[in-house]
Design a protein around this motif. Structure first.
Motif, short mmCIF file in Angstrom:
data_model
loop_
_atom_site.label_atom_id
_atom_site.label_comp_id
_atom_site.label_asym_id
_atom_site.label_seq_id
_atom_site.Cartn_x
_atom_site.Cartn_y
_atom_site.Cartn_z
N HIS A 42 33.34 76.44 30.87
CA HIS A 42 33.51 75.01 31.15
C HIS A 42 32.40 74.19 30.50
O HIS A 42 32.64 73.07 30.06
N VAL A 43 31.21 74.74 30.43
CA VAL A 43 30.08 74.01 29.84
C VAL A 43 30.17 73.99 28.32
O VAL A 43 29.93 72.95 27.69
N ILE A 44 30.54 75.11 27.70
CA ILE A 44 30.54 75.15 26.23
C ILE A 44 31.83 74.65 25.60
O ILE A 44 31.91 74.52 24.38
N CYS A 45 32.84 74.35 26.40
CA CYS A 45 34.12 73.89 25.85
C CYS A 45 34.00 72.62 25.00
O CYS A 45 34.54 72.58 23.90
N PRO A 46 33.34 71.56 25.44
CA PRO A 46 33.32 70.35 24.61
C PRO A 46 32.30 70.36 23.48
O PRO A 46 32.31 69.47 22.64
N ILE A 47 31.45 71.36 23.41
CA ILE A 47 30.39 71.36 22.40
C ILE A 47 30.92 71.36 20.97
O ILE A 47 30.43 70.58 20.14
N PRO A 48 31.93 72.19 20.60
CA PRO A 48 32.42 72.11 19.21
C PRO A 48 33.00 70.75 18.85
O PRO A 48 32.80 70.26 17.74
N ARG A 54 30.30 64.37 15.45
CA ARG A 54 29.02 63.89 14.93
C ARG A 54 28.93 64.14 13.41
O ARG A 54 28.41 63.31 12.68
N LEU A 55 29.46 65.27 12.94
CA LEU A 55 29.35 65.63 11.54
C LEU A 55 30.48 65.09 10.68
O LEU A 55 30.37 65.07 9.46
N SER A 56 31.57 64.68 11.30
CA SER A 56 32.74 64.27 10.55
C SER A 56 32.50 62.92 9.89
O SER A 56 32.06 61.96 10.53
N ASN A 64 40.90 67.45 8.74
CA ASN A 64 39.48 67.54 8.42
C ASN A 64 39.07 68.97 8.75
O ASN A 64 39.33 69.45 9.85
N ALA A 65 38.43 69.65 7.82
CA ALA A 65 38.09 71.06 8.02
C ALA A 65 37.14 71.26 9.19
O ALA A 65 37.29 72.20 9.98
N CYS A 66 36.18 70.38 9.33
CA CYS A 66 35.22 70.50 10.43
C CYS A 66 35.92 70.32 11.78
O CYS A 66 35.68 71.06 12.73
N PHE A 72 39.74 75.07 16.66
CA PHE A 72 39.92 76.52 16.73
C PHE A 72 38.94 77.15 17.72
O PHE A 72 39.33 77.96 18.57
N PHE A 73 37.66 76.76 17.62
CA PHE A 73 36.67 77.31 18.56
C PHE A 73 36.94 76.87 19.99
O PHE A 73 36.80 77.66 20.93
N THR A 74 37.34 75.61 20.17
CA THR A 74 37.65 75.12 21.51
C THR A 74 38.85 75.85 22.09
O THR A 74 38.84 76.21 23.28
N THR A 75 39.85 76.11 21.29
CA THR A 75 41.01 76.86 21.76
C THR A 75 40.61 78.27 22.17
O THR A 75 41.07 78.79 23.19
#
Length: 131
Positions: A42-48, A54-56, A64-66, A72-75
């Motif tokens: 639950h904590v790391i879900c929104p991080i990607p 921020r980088l986009s 957008n690839a990022c 993908f990581f969130t899924t």
């Protein structure tokens, strides 16, 4: 004022999700606290998504690839959060009732995170960046 109502609604639904999680741990017939490991997901879900926003560079682009890598990581994180209680229940580490409560908790909390990004991620004058 609509943003404050959304914030209160999101915090209420997050509290409901955490209540389901704690019920899956603390009820007398379950009595084990292994399902609390789901809090890591639950904590790391929104991080990607935070990192990709921020980088986009191109916000209006449909691809957008990022951003796609962040999705993908969130899924993967969300699927892992739903899979962990099932694996714990199949190995008799927790009971199936606790697994059901943790799955309900996952659904409510991840829908709350999705609602947060839908309400505060539009980039208008009321966004999460000002908090």
């Amino acid at each position: 004022m609509a943003g404050i109502k959304a914030l209160v609604g999101l915090s209420f639904s997050g509290a409901i999700g955490l209540t389901f999680l704690l019920l899956g741990c603390a009820l007398e017939q379950y009595g084990v606290y292994w399902p609390l490991f789901v809090l890591i997901f639950h904590v790391i879900c929104p991080i990607p998504t935070f990192i990709s926003r921020r980088l986009s560079d191109d916000v209006d682009s449909t691809s957008n690839a990022c951003r796609e890598l962040a999705y993908f990581f969130t899924t993967g994180i969300v699927v892992s959060a739903f899979g962990l209680p099932i694996i714990m229940a199949r190995t008799d580490l927790i009971q199936w009732g606790a697994c059901g409560l943790v799955m309900a908790s996952n659904a409510v909390i991840f829908l709350t995170v999705l609602g947060f990004f839908l309400v505060f991620g539009r980039g208008d004058d009321f966004s999460w960046e000002q908090w």
